[in-house]
Scaffold this active site. Structure first.
Site, mmCIF file in Angstrom:
data_model
loop_
_atom_site.group_PDB
_atom_site.id
_atom_site.type_symbol
_atom_site.label_atom_id
_atom_site.label_comp_id
_atom_site.label_asym_id
_atom_site.label_seq_id
_atom_site.Cartn_x
_atom_site.Cartn_y
_atom_site.Cartn_z
ATOM 1 N N TYR A 124 29.573 24.280 34.043
ATOM 2 C CA TYR A 124 30.111 25.544 33.519
ATOM 3 C C TYR A 124 31.640 25.474 33.418
ATOM 4 C CZ TYR A 124 31.768 30.190 32.917
ATOM 5 O OH TYR A 124 32.454 31.266 32.419
ATOM 6 N N SER A 164 47.684 22.704 33.374
ATOM 7 C CA SER A 164 47.863 22.917 34.816
ATOM 8 C C SER A 164 48.448 21.700 35.514
ATOM 9 C CB SER A 164 46.491 23.221 35.428
ATOM 10 O OG SER A 164 46.540 23.130 36.829
ATOM 11 N N GLU A 166 47.504 20.799 38.196
ATOM 12 C CA GLU A 166 46.335 20.164 38.801
ATOM 13 C C GLU A 166 45.962 18.888 38.030
ATOM 14 O OE1 GLU A 166 45.102 21.405 41.575
ATOM 15 O OE2 GLU A 166 43.254 20.256 41.758
ATOM 16 N N TYR A 188 37.524 20.734 37.535
ATOM 17 C CA TYR A 188 38.452 21.649 36.854
ATOM 18 C C TYR A 188 39.574 20.866 36.184
ATOM 19 C CZ TYR A 188 42.430 24.872 36.529
ATOM 20 O OH TYR A 188 43.528 25.579 36.094
ATOM 21 N N GLY A 224 43.928 36.218 42.462
ATOM 22 C CA GLY A 224 42.558 36.326 42.959
ATOM 23 C C GLY A 224 42.534 36.124 44.467
ATOM 24 N N GLU A 225 41.663 36.869 45.149
ATOM 25 C CA GLU A 225 41.690 36.897 46.623
ATOM 26 C C GLU A 225 41.230 35.601 47.274
ATOM 27 O OE1 GLU A 225 40.430 39.232 44.651
ATOM 28 O OE2 GLU A 225 40.996 41.238 45.329
HETATM 29 P P1 NAP Z 1 42.337 33.948 36.707
HETATM 30 O O1 NAP Z 1 43.041 35.064 37.404
HETATM 31 O O2 NAP Z 1 41.215 33.250 37.377
HETATM 32 O O3 NAP Z 1 41.818 34.546 35.296
HETATM 33 C C1 NAP Z 1 40.911 33.833 34.513
HETATM 34 C C2 NAP Z 1 40.540 34.686 33.314
HETATM 35 O O4 NAP Z 1 39.590 33.970 32.521
HETATM 36 C C3 NAP Z 1 39.864 36.025 33.670
HETATM 37 O O5 NAP Z 1 40.273 36.984 32.733
HETATM 38 C C4 NAP Z 1 38.391 35.705 33.495
HETATM 39 O O6 NAP Z 1 37.602 36.828 33.229
HETATM 40 C C5 NAP Z 1 38.485 34.819 32.264
HETATM 41 N N1 NAP Z 1 37.302 33.988 32.042
HETATM 42 C C6 NAP Z 1 36.711 33.138 32.901
HETATM 43 N N2 NAP Z 1 35.672 32.514 32.303
HETATM 44 C C7 NAP Z 1 35.611 32.991 31.041
HETATM 45 C C8 NAP Z 1 34.755 32.774 29.942
HETATM 46 N N3 NAP Z 1 33.738 31.916 30.011
HETATM 47 N N4 NAP Z 1 34.990 33.440 28.801
HETATM 48 C C9 NAP Z 1 35.996 34.326 28.713
HETATM 49 N N5 NAP Z 1 36.834 34.610 29.719
HETATM 50 C C10 NAP Z 1 36.638 33.943 30.872
HETATM 51 O O7 NAP Z 1 43.378 32.823 36.277
HETATM 52 P P2 NAP Z 1 44.975 32.895 36.177
HETATM 53 O O8 NAP Z 1 45.545 32.551 37.490
HETATM 54 O O9 NAP Z 1 45.376 34.141 35.501
HETATM 55 O O10 NAP Z 1 45.259 31.630 35.239
HETATM 56 C C11 NAP Z 1 45.299 31.762 33.821
HETATM 57 C C12 NAP Z 1 45.071 30.397 33.190
HETATM 58 O O11 NAP Z 1 46.087 29.507 33.606
HETATM 59 C C13 NAP Z 1 43.764 29.720 33.562
HETATM 60 O O12 NAP Z 1 43.336 28.966 32.465
HETATM 61 C C14 NAP Z 1 44.151 28.790 34.694
HETATM 62 O O13 NAP Z 1 43.233 27.716 34.770
HETATM 63 C C15 NAP Z 1 45.514 28.364 34.241
HETATM 64 N N6 NAP Z 1 46.474 27.992 35.288
HETATM 65 C C16 NAP Z 1 46.690 28.833 36.334
HETATM 66 C C17 NAP Z 1 47.642 28.498 37.277
HETATM 67 C C18 NAP Z 1 47.937 29.394 38.439
HETATM 68 O O14 NAP Z 1 48.558 28.912 39.411
HETATM 69 N N7 NAP Z 1 47.562 30.684 38.384
HETATM 70 C C19 NAP Z 1 48.373 27.310 37.146
HETATM 71 C C20 NAP Z 1 48.135 26.491 36.040
HETATM 72 C C21 NAP Z 1 47.186 26.848 35.102
HETATM 73 P P3 NAP Z 1 37.071 37.785 34.457
HETATM 74 O O15 NAP Z 1 38.245 38.648 34.822
HETATM 75 O O16 NAP Z 1 35.954 38.521 33.831
HETATM 76 O O17 NAP Z 1 36.671 36.864 35.569
HETATM 77 O O1 G4F Z 2 45.205 28.268 46.088
HETATM 78 P P1 G4F Z 2 44.375 27.098 45.720
HETATM 79 O O2 G4F Z 2 42.920 27.308 45.609
HETATM 80 O O3 G4F Z 2 44.991 26.556 44.362
HETATM 81 P P2 G4F Z 2 44.870 25.133 43.611
HETATM 82 O O4 G4F Z 2 43.671 24.397 44.022
HETATM 83 O O5 G4F Z 2 46.182 24.444 43.761
HETATM 84 O O6 G4F Z 2 44.652 25.601 42.106
HETATM 85 C C1 G4F Z 2 45.419 26.663 41.550
HETATM 86 O O7 G4F Z 2 46.596 26.123 40.997
HETATM 87 C C2 G4F Z 2 46.370 25.216 39.896
HETATM 88 C C3 G4F Z 2 47.753 24.714 39.439
HETATM 89 O O8 G4F Z 2 48.074 23.552 40.148
HETATM 90 C C4 G4F Z 2 45.653 25.982 38.805
HETATM 91 F F1 G4F Z 2 45.485 25.173 37.706
HETATM 92 C C5 G4F Z 2 44.310 26.466 39.318
HETATM 93 O O9 G4F Z 2 43.685 27.242 38.299
HETATM 94 C C6 G4F Z 2 44.557 27.373 40.516
HETATM 95 O O10 G4F Z 2 45.229 28.519 40.085
HETATM 96 O O11 G4F Z 2 44.616 25.919 46.752
HETATM 97 C C7 G4F Z 2 45.899 25.436 47.033
HETATM 98 C C8 G4F Z 2 45.810 24.449 48.194
HETATM 99 C C9 G4F Z 2 44.741 23.368 47.987
HETATM 100 O O12 G4F Z 2 45.270 22.127 48.370
HETATM 101 C C10 G4F Z 2 43.637 23.765 48.946
HETATM 102 O O13 G4F Z 2 42.868 22.674 49.447
HETATM 103 O O14 G4F Z 2 45.434 25.162 49.349
HETATM 104 C C11 G4F Z 2 44.444 24.416 50.036
HETATM 105 N N1 G4F Z 2 43.648 25.336 50.865
HETATM 106 C C12 G4F Z 2 43.593 25.275 52.216
HETATM 107 N N2 G4F Z 2 42.754 26.227 52.672
HETATM 108 C C13 G4F Z 2 42.848 26.323 50.442
HETATM 109 C C14 G4F Z 2 42.274 26.881 51.580
HETATM 110 N N3 G4F Z 2 42.572 26.791 49.203
HETATM 111 C C15 G4F Z 2 41.706 27.833 49.092
HETATM 112 N N4 G4F Z 2 41.440 28.332 47.866
HETATM 113 N N5 G4F Z 2 41.098 28.398 50.195
HETATM 114 C C16 G4F Z 2 41.352 27.941 51.459
HETATM 115 O O15 G4F Z 2 40.802 28.466 52.433
#
Ligand code: NAP
Ligand code: G4F
Length: 378
Positions: A124, A164, A166, A188, A224-225
């Site tokens: 997915y 990203s 990532e 991812y 997100g939480e």
């Molecule tokens: P997010 O809070 O998880 O939001 C994801 C959004 O995508 C939500 O609106 C979700 O809808 C929607 N979505 C998920 N699956 C979908 C589908 N199949 N069809 C249509 N909509 C869908 O993510 P974010 O933190 O805002 O990040 C925005 C983008 O930047 C993402 O692509 C993420 O991978 C990328 N990114 C994020 C970070 C970061 O640190 N935040 C860093 C680098 C890249 P619902 O609200 O209904 O779940």
């Molecule tokens: O907050 P995270 O889940 O973010 P992660 O994996 O870095 O990914 C986020 O940032 C990416 C950009 O680099 C985005 F593309 C992606 O969509 C997302 O927004 O985890 C950050 C770090 C990881 O190393 C994880 O292993 O925190 C570590 N961690 C430790 N304990 C945890 C936890 N992460 C989560 N989610 N939950 C834990 O309990």
């Protein structure tokens, strides 16, 4: 596709001589970044269309404050936000939407964005992240050809892909910049690498004005939480008010370059205002371990994190990204972009927000309402 409740004025509300506002389509509008981008574009007078996934419960919590009751539309100054049901996995819904709204800018932010969850749902994740981007690019390409916008450089649709940090994964150079090789470490990241390369390919093959923002982690009170910063700040609020005894985390030694989401959506918009498309790293250049973020967040309310943080292996990933630190020199130079928020300010902002939520939760609990929800292994 059945239109969701429209938040924009109908054509009859708009004076006939009005100049068409710039029109943006945002996928992922209900997510963290989508909500900040929406606010930014509203401030700039855009007409904004967002896609909404069908859900059995409300999923517009982050953008409800921008909702305008359609019955009050006549009182609204300019066309702003319209939501449409669609899904990144449904190519037909995307193509129809692009043809219908004729966007000037498309921001592809939608994704199954949780790295840990992507190990549980790899197919997915690939469908939404990789194939979703491809489907949207195809929709834009077809639309440009059908309308002839592909032969007028001034009329090209501008496309943003949410790449990203990532994607760098197992890094062999620090800091990471636009030329650092990708070594993805999760389903991812693998999917994001494909989406990234597809975007570059559509730029080179078809001349689409498509840019990738390689964004490092960015956070906010709307995060997100189950992402680690928010999981920590939410726990700080609840622990401080006696609502939970401790928080369980996975790898405390992973290091991330954390910025504020409000700053990062500005970079997205700036990329699409350039005459030529390109790829940019967006980052603060500072990196902290998860453990150090805990220290900051707990210290904000006078607590020592070591008394409240416990480790639980279920939150570890099968393969981890140990260290990310970005070099955003190109974005600074070419876009004039700068982050405005330090990680200390970010942690304080998030803790204050979550303290307030904890106060409300405590009030409800004291009045006899059960409030805590069960969550998965994220
Ligand atoms: P997010 O809070 O998880 O939001 C994801 C959004 O995508 C939500 O609106 C979700 O809808 C929607 N979505 C998920 N699956 C979908 C589908 N199949 N069809 C249509 N909509 C869908 O993510 P974010 O933190 O805002 O990040 C925005 C983008 O930047 C993402 O692509 C993420 O991978 C990328 N990114 C994020 C970070 C970061 O640190 N935040 C860093 C680098 C890249 P619902 O609200 O209904 O779940
Ligand atoms: O907050 P995270 O889940 O973010 P992660 O994996 O870095 O990914 C986020 O940032 C990416 C950009 O680099 C985005 F593309 C992606 O969509 C997302 O927004 O985890 C950050 C770090 C990881 O190393 C994880 O292993 O925190 C570590 N961690 C430790 N304990 C945890 C936890 N992460 C989560 N989610 N939950 C834990 O309990």
């Amino acid at each position: 596709m059945t239109p969701a409740p429209t938040h924009a004025p109908q054509p009859t509300d708009v004076p006939a001589q009005a100049v068409r506002a710039r029109c943006a389509l945002i996928t992922g509008i209900t997510g963290q970044d989508g909500s900040y981008l929406l606010e930014l574009l509203i401030g700039k007078g855009y007409s904004i269309h967002g896609i909404l996934r069908r859900s059995s419960s409300f999923n517009t919590g982050r953008i409800d404050h921008l909702y305008v009751d359609p019955h009050l539309r006549l009182a609204q100054a300019a066309g702003q936000m319209t939501l449409h049901y669609a899904d990144l996995t449904d190519a037909g819904s995307l193509a129809k939407l692009v043809r219908q709204i004729e966007p000037d800018e498309v921001y592809n932010l939608a994704a199954q964005s949780h790295v840990r969850v992507s190990f549980d749902m790899p197919v997915y994740t690939a469908e939404s992240v990789a194939m979703g981007a491809l489907k949207l690019l195809e929709a834009v390409r077809d639309y440009e050809v059908i309308t002839g916008r592909d032969s007028d450089p001034a009329a090209r649709v501008r496309y943003y892909q949410a790449s990203s940090s990532e994607q760098y994964g197992k890094v062999r150079e620090t800091p990471q910049c636009e030329t650092t090789p990708f070594y993805p470490r999760s389903p991812y990241a693998v999917a994001k690498v494909m989406a990234h390369h597809a975007t570059v390919n559509y730029r080179e093959a078809y001349g689409i004005h498509a840019s990738c923002g390689i964004l490092f982690n960015h956070e906010s009170p709307r995060r997100g939480e189950t992402f680690v910063t928010r999981k920590i700040t939410r726990a700080v609020g609840r622990i401080k008010l006696g609502l939970q005894p401790r928080v369980y985390l996975g790898n405390l030694e992973a290091k991330r370059d954390w910025g504020f989401a409000g700053d990062y959506v500005r970079a997205m918009w700036l990329m699409l205002q350039q005459s030529a498309p390109d790829d940019y790293v967006v980052a603060t250049g500072r990196t902290l371990a998860v453990r150090e973020f805990c220290e900051l967040a707990f210290a904000h309310v006078g607590l020592d994190y070591r008394d409240f943080v416990a480790e639980d292996a279920r939150y570890r990933r099968p393969s981890e990204v140990d260290l990310l630190r970005g070099d955003a020199a190109k974005a600074r130079r070419m876009l004039g972009w700068e982050p405005t928020t330090t990680v200390e300010q970010l942690a304080a902002m998030m803790v204050e927000h979550d303290l307030e939520l904890a106060r409300r939760e405590k009030t409800l609990r004291d009045a006899g309402h059960a409030t805590e929800r069960q969550r998965g292994p994220e």
